[in-house]
Design a protein around this motif. Structure first.
Motif, PDB file in Angstrom:
ATOM      1  N   GLU A 176      72.195  40.304 -78.199  1.00 28.67           N
ATOM      2  CA  GLU A 176      71.090  40.708 -77.409  1.00 28.67           C
ATOM      3  C   GLU A 176      69.765  41.347 -77.976  1.00 28.67           C
ATOM      4  O   GLU A 176      68.871  41.288 -78.001  1.00 28.67           O
ATOM      5  N   GLN A 177      70.605  41.934 -79.636  1.00 31.74           N
ATOM      6  CA  GLN A 177      69.181  42.036 -80.156  1.00 31.74           C
ATOM      7  C   GLN A 177      67.788  40.970 -80.614  1.00 31.74           C
ATOM      8  O   GLN A 177      67.010  40.966 -80.861  1.00 31.74           O
ATOM      9  N   GLU A 178      69.035  39.678 -80.575  1.00 29.90           N
ATOM     10  CA  GLU A 178      68.628  38.586 -80.963  1.00 29.90           C
ATOM     11  C   GLU A 178      67.704  38.718 -79.332  1.00 29.90           C
ATOM     12  O   GLU A 178      65.828  38.007 -79.656  1.00 29.90           O
ATOM     13  N   LEU A 179      67.455  38.410 -78.082  1.00 33.85           N
ATOM     14  CA  LEU A 179      66.635  38.238 -77.434  1.00 33.85           C
ATOM     15  C   LEU A 179      65.750  39.661 -76.492  1.00 33.85           C
ATOM     16  O   LEU A 179      64.816  38.930 -76.295  1.00 33.85           O
ATOM     17  N   LEU A 180      65.868  41.176 -77.592  1.00 36.64           N
ATOM     18  CA  LEU A 180      64.739  41.202 -77.327  1.00 36.64           C
ATOM     19  C   LEU A 180      63.676  41.306 -78.244  1.00 36.64           C
ATOM     20  O   LEU A 180      62.288  41.607 -78.195  1.00 36.64           O
ATOM     21  N   SER A 181      63.944  40.389 -79.786  1.00 37.69           N
ATOM     22  CA  SER A 181      62.998  40.528 -80.385  1.00 37.69           C
ATOM     23  C   SER A 181      61.869  39.155 -79.592  1.00 37.69           C
ATOM     24  O   SER A 181      60.351  39.436 -79.850  1.00 37.69           O
ATOM     25  N   ARG A 182      61.820  38.830 -78.418  1.00 36.38           N
ATOM     26  CA  ARG A 182      61.080  38.109 -77.867  1.00 36.38           C
ATOM     27  C   ARG A 182      60.932  39.092 -76.328  1.00 36.38           C
ATOM     28  O   ARG A 182      59.789  38.821 -76.388  1.00 36.38           O
ATOM     29  N   TYR A 183      61.636  38.865 -75.521  1.00 38.30           N
ATOM     30  CA  TYR A 183      61.897  39.382 -74.197  1.00 38.30           C
ATOM     31  C   TYR A 183      61.645  41.064 -73.726  1.00 38.30           C
ATOM     32  O   TYR A 183      62.954  41.565 -74.835  1.00 38.30           O
ATOM     33  N   PRO A 184      61.365  41.391 -73.021  1.00 37.63           N
ATOM     34  CA  PRO A 184      61.289  42.613 -72.595  1.00 37.63           C
ATOM     35  C   PRO A 184      62.759  42.798 -72.735  1.00 37.63           C
ATOM     36  O   PRO A 184      64.246  42.667 -72.089  1.00 37.63           O
ATOM     37  N   PRO A 318      81.305  14.803 -70.088  1.00 38.98           N
ATOM     38  CA  PRO A 318      81.560  15.745 -71.291  1.00 38.98           C
ATOM     39  C   PRO A 318      81.848  15.818 -71.971  1.00 38.98           C
ATOM     40  O   PRO A 318      82.078  15.427 -73.219  1.00 38.98           O
ATOM     41  N   LYS A 319      80.533  16.432 -72.626  1.00 44.03           N
ATOM     42  CA  LYS A 319      79.853  16.927 -74.220  1.00 44.03           C
ATOM     43  C   LYS A 319      80.837  18.221 -74.369  1.00 44.03           C
ATOM     44  O   LYS A 319      81.172  19.085 -73.745  1.00 44.03           O
ATOM     45  N   THR A 320      80.704  18.922 -75.841  1.00 46.62           N
ATOM     46  CA  THR A 320      81.177  20.010 -76.367  1.00 46.62           C
ATOM     47  C   THR A 320      80.123  21.190 -75.241  1.00 46.62           C
ATOM     48  O   THR A 320      79.445  20.390 -76.089  1.00 46.62           O
ATOM     49  N   ASP A 321      80.720  22.254 -75.174  1.00 41.71           N
ATOM     50  CA  ASP A 321      79.780  23.429 -74.183  1.00 41.71           C
ATOM     51  C   ASP A 321      78.748  23.843 -74.911  1.00 41.71           C
ATOM     52  O   ASP A 321      79.326  23.990 -76.491  1.00 41.71           O
ATOM     53  N   GLU A 322      77.196  23.855 -74.276  1.00 39.75           N
ATOM     54  CA  GLU A 322      76.197  24.419 -75.418  1.00 39.75           C
ATOM     55  C   GLU A 322      76.415  25.555 -75.909  1.00 39.75           C
ATOM     56  O   GLU A 322      76.141  25.660 -76.702  1.00 39.75           O
ATOM     57  N   LEU A 323      77.555  25.781 -74.594  1.00 38.59           N
ATOM     58  CA  LEU A 323      77.394  27.767 -75.433  1.00 38.59           C
ATOM     59  C   LEU A 323      78.097  27.933 -77.155  1.00 38.59           C
ATOM     60  O   LEU A 323      77.404  28.828 -77.637  1.00 38.59           O
ATOM     61  N   TYR A 324      79.119  26.547 -77.533  1.00 38.96           N
ATOM     62  CA  TYR A 324      79.765  26.707 -78.200  1.00 38.96           C
ATOM     63  C   TYR A 324      78.185  27.239 -80.471  1.00 38.96           C
ATOM     64  O   TYR A 324      78.868  26.927 -81.506  1.00 38.96           O
ATOM     65  N   LYS A 325      76.750  26.190 -79.791  1.00 43.20           N
ATOM     66  CA  LYS A 325      76.398  26.621 -80.583  1.00 43.20           C
ATOM     67  C   LYS A 325      75.402  28.036 -80.324  1.00 43.20           C
ATOM     68  O   LYS A 325      74.750  28.098 -81.662  1.00 43.20           O
ATOM     69  N   VAL A 326      75.864  28.653 -79.545  1.00 38.42           N
ATOM     70  CA  VAL A 326      75.221  29.810 -79.971  1.00 38.42           C
ATOM     71  C   VAL A 326      75.947  30.996 -80.218  1.00 38.42           C
ATOM     72  O   VAL A 326      76.314  31.981 -81.494  1.00 38.42           O
ATOM     73  N   VAL A 327      77.642  31.133 -79.897  1.00 37.46           N
ATOM     74  CA  VAL A 327      78.421  31.960 -79.647  1.00 37.46           C
ATOM     75  C   VAL A 327      79.476  31.705 -80.589  1.00 37.46           C
ATOM     76  O   VAL A 327      79.893  30.070 -81.115  1.00 37.46           O
TER      77      VAL A 327
END
Length: 327
Positions: A176-184, A318-327
């Protein structure tokens, strides 16, 4: 709480007291010391069973765990009846943690008229965050079972709602905090609220009535992974128009922010379907208030082709899910 089975008082107070839906098919349900559950079905019905863990996030884990398993059952054409749960908590977890997870699960089960039939709860050194595994039990009428392997050459391929809903919601909550640095704030809150779309039970029920050939819920690996699995299971090729795959702008923005591919992002809430009359099924789903789009066709052979205007490329396993690159 200490390592080992949770105390009986905690089990009664924070688990069993939260279980409310009761199905007449369930003749033996959750209770202290009960290791099994029992379901009675009619002669022309069959059991359908699925199991899934949630390991990618601890946020909203109870909500996600139930939806994922219910969607698996629905994609086979089954009506969900009940679930068996395994909840593993890390050492030092409090009773409030267990109660919160159970509350999330019970809320979703109540909405779906699904009974929590039993399970196991334990505090263990083997995990460092809560781990939930759900075994779902459903029923299907004889002759109405739908598989991932049912797509035939000439069938239309459809996607319901939008891709990336689950992944977008998880990332927006975890980051949340990272996204709030760019988005409302309203953008982040809307992205977090995509979990309201996670159930595919309504589109599955409508599709079964329409004689759908195959269904596959889009989970880890995203829409690209689900398309590959449907084609591989059915023994068909695919021609998919990338521009027709439905995706919300919030998902595009979140994925661009973190540099990940929305087409390979976990996507519970989106159902992949094969139908001899895709446009007819789209109209039926739209009458039920469910957005759906024909995104391509099943074809003879083994080529799984992605079309983007004049550009053509081949779908990969199928590859490793992109989610695991972020969380």
């Amino acid at each position: 709480m200490k390592v080992g089975k949770v105390p009986e008082s905690v089990l009664k107070r924070s688990v069993l007291r939260q279980i409310h839906p009761r199905r007449e098919e369930v003749v033996l349900g959750a209770g202290v010391g009960e290791d099994c559950a029992a379901v009675k079905l009619a002669e022309n019905e069959m059991f359908v069973i699925s199991t899934d863990p949630v390991t990618g996030t601890a946020t909203d884990i109870g909500n996600l765990a139930i939806h994922i398993t219910m969607n698996d059952l629905a994609s086979s054409g089954a009506e969900p009846i009940g679930v068996m749960l395994t909840i593993l908590l890390p050492e030092g977890a409090g009773e409030d943690d267990l109660k919160k997870i159970m509350g999330q699960m019970e809320q979703v089960c109540s909405q779906m008229n699904v009974q929590i039939m039993g399970g196991h709860t334990e505090v263990t050194k083997a995990v460092n965050q809560p781990l939930v595994n759900v075994c779902g039990i459903g029923k299907a009428q004889s002759g109405q079972l739908v598989s991932t392997a049912g797509a035939k050459p000439g069938d239309d391929i459809l996607a319901s709602k939008w891709i990336g809903l689950e992944g977008t919601s998880i990332i927006a909550k975890e980051k949340e905090q990272e996204l709030l640095s760019r988005y409302p704030l309203h953008f982040v809150r809307e992205s977090q609220a995509f979990d309201r779309y996670l159930s595919v039970l309504p589109e599955a029920a409508a599709a079964v009535k329409s004689g759908v050939s195959a269904m596959h819920d889009v989970t880890e690996g995203g829409i690209f992974g689900a398309l590959w699995e449907l084609a591989e299971s059915s023994g068909v090729g695919l021609e998919i128009d990338l521009r027709k795959i439905p995706v919300k702008q919030e998902t595009i923005e979140v994925c661009e922010f973190f540099g990940i591919n929305p087409y390979e992002l976990i996507s519970s809430g989106c159902m992949l379907m094969a139908s001899a009359d895709g446009n007819g099924l789209v109209r039926k789903l739209e009458r039920e208030g469910i957005h759906a789009v024909v995104i391509g066709k099943a074809v003879e052979g083994n080529d799984r082709i992605l079309l983007n205007g004049e550009e053509k490329r081949f779908l990969e396993p199928p590859k490793t899910d992109e989610l695991y690159k972020v969380v």
